[in-house]
Design an enzyme around this catalytic site. Sequence first.
Site, mmCIF file in Angstrom:
data_model
loop_
_atom_site.group_PDB
_atom_site.id
_atom_site.type_symbol
_atom_site.label_atom_id
_atom_site.label_comp_id
_atom_site.label_asym_id
_atom_site.label_seq_id
_atom_site.Cartn_x
_atom_site.Cartn_y
_atom_site.Cartn_z
ATOM 1 C CB SER A 212 15.382 33.240 61.089
ATOM 2 O OG SER A 212 15.301 34.497 60.463
ATOM 3 C CD GLU A 213 12.568 35.334 64.656
ATOM 4 O OE1 GLU A 213 11.411 35.085 65.066
ATOM 5 O OE2 GLU A 213 13.600 34.990 65.235
ATOM 6 C CB THR A 214 6.534 34.299 60.513
ATOM 7 O OG1 THR A 214 7.149 33.398 59.574
ATOM 8 C CG2 THR A 214 5.259 34.846 59.900
#
Length: 262
Positions: A44-46
């Site tokens: 969902s996020e980096t």
Amino acid sequence: MPEYRVVDAFTDRPLAGNPAAVLVLEDAYPEAWAQGIAAEFNLSETAFARRVEDPEAEFELRWFTPVAEIELCGHATLAASHALAELGEPAPYRFTTRSGVLTVERHDGRLWMDFPARPAAAAPAPGGLAEALGASPVWTGIGGNDDLLVELADEEAVRSLAPDLGAIRDLPVRGVIVTARGEGTYDPVSRFFAPSMGVPEDPVTGAAHTVIAPFWAERLGRTEFLAHQASPRGGDLHLRLSGDRVLIGGDAVTVATGHLDL
């Protein structure tokens, strides 16, 4: 070869909470490269933390979903802070971000993020919302970066939700935060859906709690509470509302490390 970590945030055990990839870099990088890395990890996020010379912050921090850069992310900020701690950087951590300077401190063995509160303003439910959710809203409003906050009748309604993600994606909002008052251990419970941002259901969403915290503080009549995001992975968030700021406390666990062959 850049080093990366995958960190499960808002959990004290691996394979729970919300995973984020974290890269701590020394040099500037192209935005397209960062977006490509985020798409490759497909979490969902980096998060990309880069040391900078700034009188207010030691690091620049940026967050990318698989399809876009975003303005604010809680779990990836927690994950980046956890990664910096493992690399020997002492707290507090001060980040310059698209949402201003954000600070993360360590108290009582837990990392605490200091974020801006983003209260939701009451707004009519968009057409098709009840059908998209498969549940009837009790209250709706807009908060954060064009996210729809939806109160449901009870905790079970939140936990059992099986929305039509295609219909959610077609709503005229960035994402949908669904919440209800908790009935046991937790004060509020929530879930977050943002298929238009490449995140069908986010496991645990720190940024959503900058909206949730002021909403429930008003209704519960207090400013400290324990929240739970009831996704299949699940995660706990300790919340303290302080004026126009929300302190969000959580644990994190590293589950993988490595190097990119780039």
